[in-house]
Design a protein around this motif. Structure first.
Motif, short mmCIF file in Angstrom:
data_model
loop_
_atom_site.label_atom_id
_atom_site.label_comp_id
_atom_site.label_asym_id
_atom_site.label_seq_id
_atom_site.Cartn_x
_atom_site.Cartn_y
_atom_site.Cartn_z
N SER A 136 0.82 -1.21 0.00
CA SER A 136 0.00 0.00 0.00
C SER A 136 0.85 1.26 0.00
CB SER A 136 -0.93 -0.01 1.22
OG SER A 136 -0.16 -0.10 2.43
N SER A 137 2.06 1.18 0.57
CA SER A 137 2.92 2.36 0.59
C SER A 137 3.36 2.77 -0.81
CB SER A 137 4.16 2.09 1.46
OG SER A 137 4.89 0.98 0.95
N ASN A 138 3.41 1.80 -1.72
CA ASN A 138 3.81 2.14 -3.09
C ASN A 138 2.77 2.98 -3.81
OD1 ASN A 138 6.29 0.80 -2.99
ND2 ASN A 138 5.38 -1.16 -3.57
N ASP A 139 1.50 2.85 -3.43
CA ASP A 139 0.47 3.68 -4.05
C ASP A 139 0.71 5.15 -3.77
OD1 ASP A 139 -0.68 1.34 -4.91
OD2 ASP A 139 -2.11 1.22 -3.25
N VAL A 140 1.16 5.45 -2.55
CA VAL A 140 1.47 6.83 -2.18
C VAL A 140 2.66 7.34 -2.98
CG1 VAL A 140 2.13 8.37 -0.28
CG2 VAL A 140 0.55 6.46 0.13
N GLY A 141 3.71 6.51 -3.09
CA GLY A 141 4.89 6.92 -3.84
C GLY A 141 4.60 7.13 -5.31
N ILE A 142 3.75 6.28 -5.90
CA ILE A 142 3.42 6.40 -7.31
C ILE A 142 2.66 7.69 -7.58
CG2 ILE A 142 1.99 5.43 -9.13
CD1 ILE A 142 4.58 3.97 -8.82
N SER A 143 1.73 8.05 -6.71
CA SER A 143 0.97 9.29 -6.91
C SER A 143 1.87 10.51 -6.86
CB SER A 143 -0.13 9.39 -5.86
OG SER A 143 0.43 9.45 -4.54
N GLN A 144 2.87 10.50 -5.98
CA GLN A 144 3.81 11.63 -5.91
C GLN A 144 4.69 11.70 -7.15
OE1 GLN A 144 5.99 11.66 -2.24
NE2 GLN A 144 4.16 11.51 -0.95
N LEU A 145 5.13 10.54 -7.65
CA LEU A 145 5.96 10.54 -8.85
C LEU A 145 5.17 11.00 -10.07
CD1 LEU A 145 8.05 7.24 -8.48
CD2 LEU A 145 8.93 9.56 -8.57
N LYS A 146 3.90 10.66 -10.15
CA LYS A 146 3.08 11.10 -11.28
C LYS A 146 2.97 12.63 -11.31
CE LYS A 146 -0.69 8.92 -12.31
NZ LYS A 146 -2.01 8.24 -12.21
N LYS A 147 2.83 13.24 -10.15
CA LYS A 147 2.77 14.70 -10.10
C LYS A 147 4.09 15.32 -10.53
CE LYS A 147 -0.58 14.74 -6.30
NZ LYS A 147 -0.84 15.13 -4.88
N ALA A 148 5.22 14.70 -10.13
CA ALA A 148 6.52 15.27 -10.48
C ALA A 148 6.85 15.08 -11.95
CB ALA A 148 7.61 14.63 -9.61
N LEU A 149 6.41 13.97 -12.55
CA LEU A 149 6.74 13.67 -13.94
C LEU A 149 5.71 14.20 -14.93
CD1 LEU A 149 7.90 9.95 -13.49
CD2 LEU A 149 9.38 11.91 -13.99
N MET A 150 4.56 14.65 -14.47
CA MET A 150 3.51 15.07 -15.37
C MET A 150 3.94 16.22 -16.29
SD MET A 150 0.51 14.20 -16.28
CE MET A 150 -0.16 13.27 -14.91
N PRO A 151 4.68 17.24 -15.82
CA PRO A 151 5.08 18.31 -16.74
C PRO A 151 5.91 17.81 -17.93
CG PRO A 151 5.39 19.00 -14.47
CD PRO A 151 5.07 17.55 -14.43
N ASP A 152 6.63 16.72 -17.77
CA ASP A 152 7.43 16.18 -18.87
C ASP A 152 6.61 15.30 -19.80
OD1 ASP A 152 9.83 17.38 -18.08
OD2 ASP A 152 10.07 15.87 -16.52
N GLY A 153 5.35 15.12 -19.48
CA GLY A 153 4.46 14.44 -20.42
C GLY A 153 4.41 12.94 -20.27
N LEU A 154 3.67 12.44 -19.27
CA LEU A 154 3.40 11.01 -19.19
C LEU A 154 2.38 10.64 -20.26
CD1 LEU A 154 3.16 10.43 -15.33
CD2 LEU A 154 5.03 9.81 -16.84
N LEU A 155 2.53 9.48 -20.84
CA LEU A 155 1.60 9.05 -21.87
C LEU A 155 0.21 8.85 -21.29
CD1 LEU A 155 3.75 6.48 -23.91
CD2 LEU A 155 3.25 8.86 -24.46
N MET A 156 -0.79 9.34 -22.02
CA MET A 156 -2.20 9.18 -21.65
C MET A 156 -2.46 9.70 -20.24
SD MET A 156 -2.99 5.44 -23.31
CE MET A 156 -4.77 5.67 -23.16
N GLY A 157 -1.77 10.79 -19.91
CA GLY A 157 -1.97 11.41 -18.61
C GLY A 157 -1.54 10.55 -17.44
N GLY A 158 -0.68 9.58 -17.69
CA GLY A 158 -0.20 8.71 -16.61
C GLY A 158 -1.20 7.67 -16.17
N GLU A 159 -2.22 7.39 -17.02
CA GLU A 159 -3.26 6.43 -16.63
C GLU A 159 -2.69 5.03 -16.44
OE1 GLU A 159 -7.59 4.77 -18.28
OE2 GLU A 159 -6.48 6.32 -19.38
N TYR A 160 -1.70 4.66 -17.25
CA TYR A 160 -1.10 3.32 -17.16
C TYR A 160 0.33 3.39 -16.64
CZ TYR A 160 -5.11 2.16 -20.05
OH TYR A 160 -6.39 2.00 -20.53
N PHE A 161 0.64 4.47 -15.93
CA PHE A 161 1.99 4.63 -15.38
C PHE A 161 2.26 3.60 -14.29
CE2 PHE A 161 4.58 6.70 -12.01
CZ PHE A 161 5.79 6.72 -12.69
#
Length: 426
Positions: A252-277
């Motif tokens: 469950s702790s990885n869910d928190v880490g993934i959400s933070q990484l998505k916010k940090a990487l979003m400006p560089d353009g995750l594919l499909m808005g990071g839906e399958y990140f």
């Protein structure tokens, strides 16, 4: 047989008694005289008409019309020069080691230090082993000019090699890595230190699948904040800002880490808005399924594990176990090994080997009273119904074991195999 094949003394006797003289024999074929001088080992003929030969160590050509003395003197001059260079700068020729060579290699202290560092890395040796007298004796016999570094110098050399390789890999990533798939994992050592690794998978310009370990470090804990910060710092250091997926286990702790990484990487353009990140490790999903299923036969597994632990506790117990093996009843050539309780696939291997040695455990129970006494203090001796439970469940565990092995491969793509392995073999 021709008469010329006999010795001279025997030939004269036959000639005297022969009534008719023998026909004039053909003259023996002329033989080309071999170049027997050792000087020819260091020269090559460039002109038969002009009788000229070229030195293998320099462009000079020597005439050999009157013999090979000039060639030999020239070769000895090379040896003398080579000996003087060796005394002044520590160079040694290949001819000194092999006795005869067409190339001259130079002794290089730094290259040997790098090679020594690679030996310590490849064999995972501690740095203090470089001070061992046996290693010093071997190196002094083989390469007396080599100055063996201290453990401090060796560690510094290895760190420098690591830095050079990191720069080289960073350049390779900048040229060949478009988008990268990351995999990270946490674990705790027996000293209660937490560690984290980060691995990158990507396809280069030549359509070759690459796997590179980007980071392996000690972390303060397994929280999602620690995971996100460590991954972000690593990606920044490597200059990677285009991430395709991030594969983690189902903690469950990885869910928190993934959400933070998505916010940090979003400006560089995750594919499909990071839906399958966020990709959950399919091998870990299978692990949870099997561990949940093994709870139904937990008591049976514990009793068999206790029997295996007793056998593996000492060499004397293992010898008594081997003495009970009947080749007529046990065709299996291997022995039992204790499993790692947190890894179900090792439990499968333990149960599979123990089941093949079931007659051996039955005989050990009759002959070794300590075995019976010690196991009764715990969960008890393996019962006949325990072995039957294990025998019935092993075919199902084998399916999951084979699926885990295939899905855990790192040299080929496995994402396309997940649905088949899980749905077709359920």
């Amino acid at each position: 047989m021709d008469i010329r094949d006999f010795p001279t003394s025997e030939t004269s006797e036959h000639e005297v008694s022969s009534p008719t003289p023998a026909a004039n024999p053909l003259p023996p074929p002329s033989r080309v005289r071999k170049n027997r001088s050792e000087a020819w080992d260091h020269f090559i003929v460039v002109s038969e008409e002009e009788k000229r030969a070229k030195c293998l160590y320099c462009p000079k050509e020597i005439k050999f019309n009157g013999g090979t003395s000039s060639m030999r003197n020239h070769w000895l001059k090379h040896q003398e020069e080579d000996s003087n260079k060796k005394q002044k700068s520590g160079s040694c020729s290949t001819a000194d080691m092999e006795g005869n060579s067409s190339a001259i290699s130079k002794f290089d202290q730094m290259e040997l230090r790098k090679a020594l560092g690679k030996v310590f890395i490849g064999l995972e040796l501690p740095f203090r082993k470089v001070d061992h007298e046996a290693l010093h004796h071997f190196l002094n016999l083989g390469i007396p000019q080599f100055k063996i570094p201290s453990r401090t110098t060796l560690s510094r050399d290895i760190l420098q090699m690591w830095g050079n390789e990191k720069v080289r890999l960073k350049t390779f990533l900048s040229q060949h890595c478009g988008r990268v798939c990351l995999t990270t994992d946490f674990w705790t050592s027996c000293q209660n230190y937490s560690y984290m690794s980060l691995t990158a998978h990507f396809v280069d310009n030549n359509w070759k699948l690459n796997k590179k370990i980007l980071n392996f470090c000690q972390v303060p804990g397994h929280s999602g904040d620690v995971m996100a910060q460590t991954v972000w710092n690593c990606l920044t250091g490597w200059g990677l800002n285009k991430v395709l997926t991030m594969t983690v286990d189902n903690a469950s702790s990885n869910d928190v880490g993934i959400s933070q990484l998505k916010k940090a990487l979003m400006p560089d353009g995750l594919l499909m808005g990071g839906e399958y990140f966020h990709t959950r490790c399919c091998a870990h999903v299978l692990n949870l399924i099997v561990k949940e299923g093994l709870k139904d036969i937990e008591r049976e597994v514990l009793r068999i594990r206790g029997a295996v632990r007793y056998v593996q506790a000492s060499s004397s117990r293992l010898q008594r176990f081997k003495a009970c093996i009947d080749p007529q009843k046990v065709q299996y050539k291997g022995f039992v090994n204790l499993d790692i309780e947190t890894r179900w696939n090792t439990s499968y291997l333990m149960l599979d080997a123990a089941l093949k040695h079931m007659p051996t455990f039955a005989l050990l129970e009759m002959q070794d009273h300590t075995y019976v006494k010690e196991l009764r203090k715990g969960k008890g001796l393996p019962l006949p119904e325990d072995w039957e439970y294990v025998r019935s469940i092993l075919p199902f565990l084998e399916l999951f074991y084979n699926a885990t092995v295939r899905l855990s491969g790192s040299s080929y793509v496995t994402s396309n195999m997940y649905m088949f392995e899980v749905l077709e073999r359920r």
